[in-house]
Structure formats: C-alpha cells, structure tokens
Design a protein around this motif. Sequence first.
Motif, PDB file in Angstrom:
ATOM      1  N   PHE A   1      45.021  70.815 -17.168  1.00  0.00           N
ATOM      2  CA  PHE A   1      46.252  71.418 -17.520  1.00  0.00           C
ATOM      3  C   PHE A   1      46.681  70.707 -18.747  1.00  0.00           C
ATOM      4  N   THR A   2      47.472  71.400 -19.421  1.00  0.00           N
ATOM      5  CA  THR A   2      48.319  70.977 -20.697  1.00  0.00           C
ATOM      6  C   THR A   2      50.003  70.738 -20.341  1.00  0.00           C
ATOM      7  N   VAL A   3      50.218  69.477 -20.398  1.00  0.00           N
ATOM      8  CA  VAL A   3      51.511  69.000 -19.958  1.00  0.00           C
ATOM      9  C   VAL A   3      52.410  68.718 -21.324  1.00  0.00           C
ATOM     10  N   GLU A   4      53.425  69.378 -21.815  1.00  0.00           N
ATOM     11  CA  GLU A   4      54.314  69.163 -22.896  1.00  0.00           C
ATOM     12  C   GLU A   4      55.705  68.116 -22.400  1.00  0.00           C
ATOM     13  N   GLY A   5      55.962  67.373 -23.108  1.00  0.00           N
ATOM     14  CA  GLY A   5      57.240  66.841 -22.774  1.00  0.00           C
ATOM     15  C   GLY A   5      57.605  65.550 -23.576  1.00  0.00           C
ATOM     16  N   ARG A   6      58.358  64.760 -22.901  1.00  0.00           N
ATOM     17  CA  ARG A   6      58.606  63.532 -23.919  1.00  0.00           C
ATOM     18  C   ARG A   6      58.482  62.268 -23.053  1.00  0.00           C
ATOM     19  N   ASN A   7      58.056  61.348 -23.808  1.00  0.00           N
ATOM     20  CA  ASN A   7      57.483  59.986 -23.188  1.00  0.00           C
ATOM     21  C   ASN A   7      56.456  60.089 -22.101  1.00  0.00           C
ATOM     22  N   LEU A   8      55.400  60.812 -22.319  1.00  0.00           N
ATOM     23  CA  LEU A   8      54.420  61.088 -21.258  1.00  0.00           C
ATOM     24  C   LEU A   8      53.395  59.923 -21.471  1.00  0.00           C
ATOM     25  N   GLY A   9      53.112  59.273 -22.516  1.00  0.00           N
ATOM     26  CA  GLY A   9      52.520  58.092 -22.657  1.00  0.00           C
ATOM     27  C   GLY A   9      52.602  57.156 -21.680  1.00  0.00           C
ATOM     28  N   ASP A  10      51.531  56.203 -21.380  1.00  0.00           N
ATOM     29  CA  ASP A  10      51.502  55.208 -20.313  1.00  0.00           C
ATOM     30  C   ASP A  10      51.730  55.742 -19.276  1.00  0.00           C
ATOM     31  N   LEU A  11      51.003  57.071 -18.655  1.00  0.00           N
ATOM     32  CA  LEU A  11      51.182  57.883 -17.518  1.00  0.00           C
ATOM     33  C   LEU A  11      50.482  56.837 -16.613  1.00  0.00           C
ATOM     34  N   THR A  12      51.101  56.682 -15.354  1.00  0.00           N
ATOM     35  CA  THR A  12      50.279  55.616 -14.282  1.00  0.00           C
ATOM     36  C   THR A  12      50.151  56.303 -13.138  1.00  0.00           C
ATOM     37  N   ASN A  13      50.790  57.598 -12.920  1.00  0.00           N
ATOM     38  CA  ASN A  13      50.623  58.173 -11.532  1.00  0.00           C
ATOM     39  C   ASN A  13      51.077  59.691 -11.727  1.00  0.00           C
ATOM     40  N   VAL A  14      50.599  60.598 -11.046  1.00  0.00           N
ATOM     41  CA  VAL A  14      51.256  61.882 -10.970  1.00  0.00           C
ATOM     42  C   VAL A  14      51.530  61.967  -9.425  1.00  0.00           C
ATOM     43  N   LEU A  15      52.855  62.390  -8.994  1.00  0.00           N
ATOM     44  CA  LEU A  15      53.088  62.324  -7.900  1.00  0.00           C
ATOM     45  C   LEU A  15      53.288  63.880  -7.065  1.00  0.00           C
ATOM     46  N   PHE A  16      52.356  64.155  -6.129  1.00  0.00           N
ATOM     47  CA  PHE A  16      52.528  65.567  -5.556  1.00  0.00           C
ATOM     48  C   PHE A  16      53.407  65.770  -4.202  1.00  0.00           C
ATOM     49  N   ASP A  17      53.890  67.033  -3.945  1.00  0.00           N
ATOM     50  CA  ASP A  17      54.729  67.096  -2.647  1.00  0.00           C
ATOM     51  C   ASP A  17      53.874  67.107  -1.458  1.00  0.00           C
ATOM     52  N   VAL A  18      52.394  67.321  -1.620  1.00  0.00           N
ATOM     53  CA  VAL A  18      51.537  67.414  -0.465  1.00  0.00           C
ATOM     54  C   VAL A  18      50.304  66.825  -0.618  1.00  0.00           C
ATOM     55  N   PRO A  19      49.550  66.135   0.360  1.00  0.00           N
ATOM     56  CA  PRO A  19      48.206  65.340   0.247  1.00  0.00           C
ATOM     57  C   PRO A  19      47.138  66.691  -0.206  1.00  0.00           C
ATOM     58  N   GLY A  20      46.281  65.870  -0.676  1.00  0.00           N
ATOM     59  CA  GLY A  20      45.104  66.753  -0.952  1.00  0.00           C
ATOM     60  C   GLY A  20      45.198  67.226  -2.729  1.00  0.00           C
ATOM     61  N   LEU A  21      45.969  66.976  -3.030  1.00  0.00           N
ATOM     62  CA  LEU A  21      46.250  67.213  -4.587  1.00  0.00           C
ATOM     63  C   LEU A  21      45.991  65.984  -5.385  1.00  0.00           C
ATOM     64  N   SER A  22      45.477  65.642  -6.421  1.00  0.00           N
ATOM     65  CA  SER A  22      45.273  64.515  -7.186  1.00  0.00           C
ATOM     66  C   SER A  22      45.218  64.887  -8.704  1.00  0.00           C
TER      67      SER A  22
END
Length: 156
Positions: free
Chosen positions: A49-70
């Motif tokens: 996936f391509t994600v555009e936005g601001r201050n995305l560097g230093d990404l430490t984690n992606v939080l999802f609303d359900v288990p099973g997604l990483s």
Amino acid sequence: MRAKSIIILLALAGLFGIRAVRAGEAPAIPPAVTRFSPAGLQRGTSATFTVEGRNLGDLTNVLFDVPGLSARLISTTDIPEPPQKIRVNVDTSALVARGTKQEAKLEITASKSVKPGIHWYRIQTKLGTSNMRAFDVGALPEVQYVERKDRSDSEA
C-alpha cells in the motif's frame, strides 16, 4: 505577590504539559494520513500500500481495529513541495507549520480469520498517532483499475 503568581502559573504549565517552543525548535506535529491506495486487499493475502501524509517518517507501529491484520514498513520518501509564502492582502491567516509531506510504502497482511468489511487503521510514530483511516478487507481478490487507451479514428 507577582512573583508568587508567576511561579504558580509555571508550575501549572509544567503539570499540564504546556511548554513554550524555543527559537529554532520545530513544533511536534503528529502524523496525518491524507491518501491511501489501493482501497483494500483480499483476506488471507498480503499487499503493498502507498500511504501519503505528513510526518510519516520514524513509523513505529500500525494500529488496526481487529486482530489478524499486520503491517511492515517497506520505505518512506519525502515529497518535495514549494515553500509556504504569505501573500500580502490575500492571505488572512498566520503561517502554520504543517510538517514534512511524505509517502510510505507498507506491506499489509490480512489473515484468513479477518472478517470481510471495512476496517480502520492508524499510524504511530515518535511524534504521536495519526488520524483513523478506513480500508476494505474482502473475500474476493482486489482488481486494480487500468485506464484503457481509446482507439483513434484511423484505427476504427
């Protein structure tokens, strides 16, 4: 009396985490996601996936609303943009720091146990957590739209 009230105000500011930004120090602006593509993926698969936005560097984690997604960060790239300028007699607001415009590539994996439907994610960096964005997990494969070249009149 005046010195006592200044000390009390400084103590309250420290208590609530309020601090002045020192000269030359950039304000801490949390990440923000503005664009996300493709719109989703099939459960039991992985997709980039391509994600555009601001201050995305230093990404430490992606939080999802359900288990099973990483998610796994593949790369982060700065997107150049023209510097902000205030136009005299046109702009009526102050110049506000917006952060660095960036693009991140993520590999997102959905296990077979994830229920199909709309799911939510947030990006976490050292500067904070982004706004929530939706994406789709489906039972069928994602199909990418490819614009078809029209035939010219001479070919018809």
